[in-house]
Scaffold this motif. Structure first.
Motif, PDB file in Angstrom:
ATOM      1  N   LEU A 107      -3.740  -3.129  -4.111  1.00 16.87           N
ATOM      2  CA  LEU A 107      -5.107  -2.709  -4.828  1.00 16.87           C
ATOM      3  C   LEU A 107      -6.156  -1.786  -3.779  1.00 16.87           C
ATOM      4  CD1 LEU A 107      -6.386  -6.351  -5.700  1.00 16.87           C
ATOM      5  CD2 LEU A 107      -5.691  -4.531  -7.214  1.00 16.87           C
ATOM      6  N   ALA A 108      -5.526  -1.421  -2.705  1.00 12.70           N
ATOM      7  CA  ALA A 108      -6.414  -0.824  -1.643  1.00 12.70           C
ATOM      8  C   ALA A 108      -6.470   0.550  -2.155  1.00 12.70           C
ATOM      9  CB  ALA A 108      -5.876  -0.849  -0.334  1.00 12.70           C
ATOM     10  N   PRO A 109      -5.572   1.331  -2.609  1.00  7.22           N
ATOM     11  CA  PRO A 109      -5.545   2.878  -3.042  1.00  7.22           C
ATOM     12  C   PRO A 109      -6.562   3.055  -4.257  1.00  7.22           C
ATOM     13  CG  PRO A 109      -3.513   2.101  -2.305  1.00  7.22           C
ATOM     14  CD  PRO A 109      -4.272   1.011  -2.700  1.00  7.22           C
ATOM     15  N   ARG A 136       0.907  -1.138  -0.166  1.00  8.77           N
ATOM     16  CA  ARG A 136      -0.058   0.045   0.040  1.00  8.77           C
ATOM     17  C   ARG A 136       0.891   1.413   0.006  1.00  8.77           C
ATOM     18  NH1 ARG A 136      -1.901   3.417   4.066  1.00  8.77           N
ATOM     19  NH2 ARG A 136      -3.751   4.444   3.561  1.00  8.77           N
ATOM     20  N   GLU A 137       1.929   1.264   0.886  1.00  7.81           N
ATOM     21  CA  GLU A 137       2.670   2.419   0.805  1.00  7.81           C
ATOM     22  C   GLU A 137       3.495   2.532  -0.556  1.00  7.81           C
ATOM     23  OE1 GLU A 137       5.521   1.439   4.129  1.00  7.81           O
ATOM     24  OE2 GLU A 137       4.186   2.055   5.626  1.00  7.81           O
ATOM     25  N   ALA A 138       3.989   1.379  -1.197  1.00  5.11           N
ATOM     26  CA  ALA A 138       4.614   1.844  -2.460  1.00  5.11           C
ATOM     27  C   ALA A 138       3.482   2.172  -3.490  1.00  5.11           C
ATOM     28  CB  ALA A 138       4.978   0.374  -2.728  1.00  5.11           C
ATOM     29  N   SER A 162      -4.318  10.140  -2.018  1.00  5.06           N
ATOM     30  CA  SER A 162      -4.449   8.967  -1.454  1.00  5.06           C
ATOM     31  C   SER A 162      -5.292   7.878  -2.078  1.00  5.06           C
ATOM     32  CB  SER A 162      -5.051   9.038   0.150  1.00  5.06           C
ATOM     33  OG  SER A 162      -6.480   9.562  -0.163  1.00  5.06           O
ATOM     34  N   ASN A 163      -5.557   8.171  -3.385  1.00  8.63           N
ATOM     35  CA  ASN A 163      -6.617   7.424  -4.052  1.00  8.63           C
ATOM     36  C   ASN A 163      -6.387   7.584  -5.489  1.00  8.63           C
ATOM     37  OD1 ASN A 163      -9.678   7.436  -5.010  1.00  8.63           O
ATOM     38  ND2 ASN A 163      -9.257   5.446  -3.647  1.00  8.63           N
ATOM     39  N   ILE A 164      -6.756   6.528  -6.230  1.00 11.20           N
ATOM     40  CA  ILE A 164      -7.395   6.889  -7.699  1.00 11.20           C
ATOM     41  C   ILE A 164      -8.590   6.145  -7.648  1.00 11.20           C
ATOM     42  CG2 ILE A 164      -6.644   6.242 -10.074  1.00 11.20           C
ATOM     43  CD1 ILE A 164      -3.877   6.405  -9.629  1.00 11.20           C
ATOM     44  N   HIS A 165      -9.532   6.942  -8.004  1.00  9.44           N
ATOM     45  CA  HIS A 165     -10.962   6.367  -8.405  1.00  9.44           C
ATOM     46  C   HIS A 165     -11.390   6.769  -9.841  1.00  9.44           C
ATOM     47  CE1 HIS A 165     -14.966   5.403  -7.161  1.00  9.44           C
ATOM     48  NE2 HIS A 165     -15.324   6.334  -7.518  1.00  9.44           N
TER      49      HIS A 165
END
Length: 551
Positions: free
Chosen positions: A307-309, A221-223, A260-263
């Motif tokens: 996959l989380a972000p 996730r950090e990466a 913090s995200n790509i949506h």
């Protein structure tokens, strides 16, 4: 080893987990009955922690299987609580909304025990050639017409196979031997994973995967977040028109990048239709996240943390969020277009990192027919012959010819198709001039001619796209050639729907080419000369685009 492994130990164990699921996948491929599995690799395999988080996936496997299976395990845990699982159990479903998007994919999940303690779960999926119903085509008007529907069930109970369920599976397919064999191959590969995991844990002296799981998830996730931090922030919208079943459809995406995200949101996309090209949201999410990952996180292992972000939404009832009981058998036709939708958004922010449009949707030639009496235990033959068009031109390289992107499956070898069925391939070659012209050229499609050597009719369950709306070039590049399906006698066939190929006729399939990128006149003359020499383009095409004079 101490109760709290060090960072080096954790990294070594992470690599070992990847090796374990690689072994799991190879067992599935090598024991499968269906050619689409053992020859083409249409599978997924992975290991999960007790929260249902995917820790590692096999390198072999399709994004549609891997990324949707990543959520499927959580459904298994919900239906079969962890405290009820026992050694020797295995669970199965092909529910499109809790599995990988259509009934032809069986998903099997097996609890993994070490020294009598539940420590994780292995899951796998593969495409089965035939599970009854109307077959693996888009003709059905609801999911119940598409074949055998297996809810969340226990396939194996403490080592004892559910013979009633296996009898139901055998009775509801035209290929009982193949389908039964494929089911056991899925269960067997999980068992191999379980044993390999236990051996690994014994070697490293650990009794739980929790510290390793947390390390994998958090580091991944950090990466990804570090890569997102490098990107421009904002929203970009892209749309695409595709063939649809009997009328064109619109896909529309808005991609938003924050810290913090790509949506990706698909508001504006056409509504679900009455035929089996609809897409469950899990499959939509799988290929959308894969497209993002190819550009943003290509070097980061794929797991729950990476996959989380990446998140996806689509309006309920849209063709990319079809609800049960919508027909979904050919969901790959539209679902595999979604990386191109992501690229269409991202090229506005990162123009030097994304390709032009490609064929994208795999051109599976799904056929079936009768065989003479006494010709084996199956009821005729049913086969999915995987074929591919060209990919879009890349910023610094040409597109790939006859290559399955984004699915990643290999093409079915001609020899295997001819052994498994009475079909004869009279022609299979690259389709000259099909790649869109450009500074970098689109990949080429293929030309195939197929005939039944039994001199009998055979059925084509057509599910093709990019016939009316071919892959688009960009930045001045030309479009790829449109696909075509017809008969050797000259009659064109529909791109979707069940059609009969008469005795003595040849089925002619021309897969699309990928779009070009950049002005054709800017193409390096050495590349043009090489294309001419290799027969990839004609002299007329080269001259028309001003790249080189016709000889």
């Amino acid at each position: 080893m101490s109760a709290q492994p060090g960072l080096i130990d954790l990294q070594i164990m992470w690599n070992r987990l990847i090796a374990v699921v690689g072994e799991q996948a190879q067992v599935l491929i090598r024991t499968a009955f269906s050619p689409i599995v053992r020859e083409c690799g249409d599978i997924s395999a992975g290991i999960f922690d007790l929260q249902g988080r995917m820790l590692a996936q096999a390198v072999t496997g399709t994004p549609g299987h891997v990324n949707s299976m990543a959520e499927a395990v959580k459904h298994f845990i919900r239906h079969f609580p962890l405290d009820t699982m026992r050694e020797g159990d295995a669970f199965i479903t092909n529910d499109p909304w809790m599995g990988t998007g259509h009934l032809n994919d069986f998903v099997i999940t097996t609890p993994a025990f070490h020294d009598g303690k539940l420590v994780g779960l292995f899951s796998c999926t593969s495409h089965l050639m035939d599970i009854g119903g109307l077959g693996n085509g888009p003709e059905a008007s609801d999911v119940f017409m598409e074949g055998l529907y297996i809810p969340m069930l226990k396939l194996i109970d403490r080592g004892t196979v559910n013979e009633t369920l296996m009898a139901m599976i055998r009775a509801n397919t035209r290929l009982p031997v193949d389908t039964e064999g494929d089911t056991y191959s899925l269960a067997a590969c999980n068992d191999v994973g379980v044993r390999a995991l236990s051996a690994m844990m014994a070697e490293f002296g650990i009794t739980s995967l929790e510290p390793l799981a947390d390390y994998i998830i958090e580091r991944s996730r950090e990466a990804v977040l570090a890569e997102i931090a490098k990107l421009p922030k904002g929203s970009w919208t892209h749309s695409m028109t595709i063939d649809g079943y009997d009328h064109p459809l619109t896909l529309q995406a808005t991609l938003t990048i924050t810290d913090s995200n790509i949506h990706v949101d698909y508001t504006g996309t056409s509504a679900a239709v009455a035929r089996g090209i609809n897409v469950p949201l899990a499959y939509t999410t799988a290929y959308t996240c894969f497209g993002i990952g190819c550009v943003v996180a290509a070097e980061i292992p794929n797991n729950a943390g990476s996959l989380a972000p990446l998140t996806v939404s689509a309006p309920v009832g849209a063709i990319l969020n079809a609800e049960k009981p919508a027909p979904v058998s050919a969901r790959h036709i539209i679902g595999q277009m979604l990386p191109d939708m992501v690229f269409g958004c991202l090229r506005q922010a990162l123009p030097d990192r994304v390709p032009a449009e490609g064929t994208s949707c795999i051109w599976n030639i799904v056929v079936r027919g009768a065989r003479p009496a006494g010709h084996g235990p199956n009821h005729g033959y049913a086969m999915t012959i995987t074929t591919n068009g060209g990919t879009g031109a890349r910023p610094r390289q040409d597109g790939l010819s006859a290559t399955a992107y984004p699915s990643g499956v290999a093409g079915t070898p001609v020899e295997i198709a001819e052994i498994q069925s009475p079909l004869m391939f009279w022609r299979k070659e690259l389709r000259a001039d099909s790649g869109g012209a450009g500074r970098t050229r689109g990949g080429l499609g293929q030309v195939m001619e197929i005939e039944n050597r039994d001199n009998a009719p055979f059925e084509l369950l057509a599910a093709f796209d990019r016939i009316q709306f071919p892959p688009r070039g960009r930045d001045g590049g030309g479009d790829g050639a449109a696909g075509y399906v017809g008969l050797g006698s000259g009659a064109a066939l529909r791109g979707k729907g069940l059609q009969v190929i008469p005795p003595g006729e040849r089925l002619v399939v021309l897969t699309p080419g990928g779009g070009g990128l950049g002005e054709p006149a800017a193409r390096d003359r050495g590349r043009v000369s090489a294309d001419l020499r290799d027969g990839l383009i004609s002299a007329e095409t080269a001259a028309r685009h001003g790249s080189i004079a016709a000889e």
